[in-house]
Design a protein around this motif. Structure first.
Motif: not given
Lengths: 347, 347
Positions: A257, A261, A267, A271
């Motif tokens: 992750p 992320r 993305q 988050a």
């Protein structure tokens, strides 16, 4: 000057030697064995040192180092990503890697990894699909028919039993190249005129396009229930392939992750958007596909452990294949503290 | 199978070729030119991408990657540190490095860096002393007479005009080895029985011991006014050489604070203890030595830019010396997207 000692020599697998090694073992066997090696390493995920890759970005591309260690071996890969290279007759992605002995810090293998990365990426995709795709999937759509596409097709054939691949690329010549290369490989190959046509009847969709931008290779209305999406082209900041709405409807599975992320399709999301870690699906700690209607998404960006598995696989096959050079890479004076004396005696 | 194209080939400088290159140019010339290259790169410090090195620690040592880029070239070094290696007949530190073209991501040089690191470390020490040591220093004490020691001695001779070196190591045979290697090199060499004896009359003290522990190579009462200390052995977490009280009395100069705070002598100090950055001394933004009585301390841990300077120096001298191999490291299919076709045609 005396010849370098054995300790000074590091086996090096060149591009030519890597190709010889693949033909020596057989391409589909390599893909199957690599998928098994990577799965075994994902199963012992917690025993690895993990860190997001170390990236150096420029206006035209990125150069990355991807290190990891399991306490016995240390490995890293050097890899670039320069989408504009293709127009200059260069590879978008080139790579090499190194494996070292943690107990001494001495390298034990230097290897080309441009070919090896294509192999391990395809093996990882197929391994993920084994755990996430609908049962008895037979048809794979591949959107983006560049350098990764044939490896993807053959890994899904060898590991997942795929019998038909449907190809689409905005550049028709890429599709033709891919179809030509896959002819006679035991797959039904269907070149398509649009992404919509390519995904017709496909249980698995691979997206592997190369543009460094926020793109929409798949829009929301194209993705039906029960599909597995293998999204591997969105692999750096600012580069994605899927409409955000698809992500909202999918169960999302990732490698690591903290890296995904920043680099993956997610993305585009907050988050804290829930994602599942693939290694936990493999160990059984987390469920994979919920039911036949679920949309599963493997948001693959490529992680250092996959390269580590691939390097260790090559290292294990070296002596058997015999396809390597030995490089005088490590200074090895007779008396370890006498580096200077070694240099002087060479004069 | 056809031969690899020119683009596929990366020049490789082996250990033997590095030794040939050094003898071709001349060792003291290399040290002087390297010091100038490093100084020039420190002067344009702000144009570099900087990151603390990426370390993988184990019980017995560390393996590190040290990347940097100036926007035109990208470089990184692989380096290990295994103090226990010496007892096993292996090098404590081995290294290799790579230089790449930022605009394409293609490597342009692969080089051994065990010897090159010893050269650049010595050149950096001498370059720092040029800005920090008392004027007209003639005598250098070297505590720790291992693999780095002779390189240090000759760099201080070539760059700083040192005429006498005083040697001490807890292992007498290391001192004898160092003295033997420096015989006939134009220096007065004085082997000593203690660290106290070694530092007598020395204006510059280099500490370069290898044990991975909190050690006290220099205690507070040993360091008098006006001395410059070149502390390069304390270069990873848990490894220091100087009594803390010396740090409190010194003006401390470092390469890259985020890295030195973790790895250098200053890991003994509070995180906000004032230190000065060497590059700012070189540009004139920050004063160096305050007066003849000041104790200046260069807390050198080794930074990626120094390796970058060294790799670029070697790259610039390659064609002139001719001492390199060409490695088939980069896959270069005729059609960039046809990696698979290249592999198949090799079968």
């Amino acid at each position: 000057m005396t010849d370098p000692s054995r300790l000074a020599l590091v086996p090096f697998v060149s591009v030519a030697d890597m190709m010889r090694l693949v033909h020596h073992i057989g391409l589909e066997t390599v893909l199957t064995e690599l998928a098994a090696e990577i799965e075994a390493d994902f199963r012992r995920w917690e025993s690895f040192d993990k860190t997001p890759r170390v990236a150096s970005h420029s206006d035209v591309g990125v150069i990355e180092l991807m290190p990891t260690s399991d306490g016995s071996f240390y490995g890293f890969k050097y890899v670039n990503g320069h989408p504009k290279n293709m127009k200059e007759g260069l590879q978008t992605v080139t790579a090499f890697g190194l494996l070292a002995d943690v107990s001494t810090g001495y390298p034990v293998l230097l290897s080309e990894m441009t070919i090896l990365t294509a192999l391990r990426t395809a093996a990882t995709s197929a391994m993920a699909a084994k755990h996430l795709a609908p049962k008895n999937a037979t048809t794979l759509a591949i959107i983006g028919n560049g350098a990764q596409s044939e490896f993807q097709a053959l890994a899904f054939k060898a590991v997942n039993g795929i019998t038909e691949v449907r190809l689409y690329d905005i550049d028709r010549s890429a599709t033709e190249k891919c179809a030509r290369n896959l002819a006679g490989k035991g797959l039904t190959v269907v070149p398509c005129r649009s992404a919509e046509e390519a995904i017709e009847g496909a249980q698995i969709i691979t997206t592997c396009t190369a543009d460094k931008q926020y793109a929409t290779i798949l829009s929301d209305n194209m993705v039906g229930r029960g599909v597995h999406i293998n999204a591997i082209g969105g692999d750096c900041p600012g580069k994605t392939e899927l409409a955000r709405a698809i992500l909202d409807r999918s169960d999302i599975f990732v490698e690591y992750p903290p890296q995904t992320r920043v680099e993956g399709e997610i993305q585009q999301l907050d988050a804290d958007h829930p994602v599942k870690e693939l290694w936990q699906v493999i160990t059984g700690a987390v469920p994979g596909r919920a039911d036949a209607d679920a949309i599963t998404l493997f948001d693959g960006v490529g992680f250092a452990i996959e390269d580590f598995s691939a390097l260790r696989y090559v290292h294990g096959r070296l002596r058997d294949s015999g396809h390597f050079l030995e490089l005088d890479m490590i200074a090895d004076p007779d008396e370890p503290r006498d580096l200077f004396g070694m240099l002087m005696r060479a004069g």
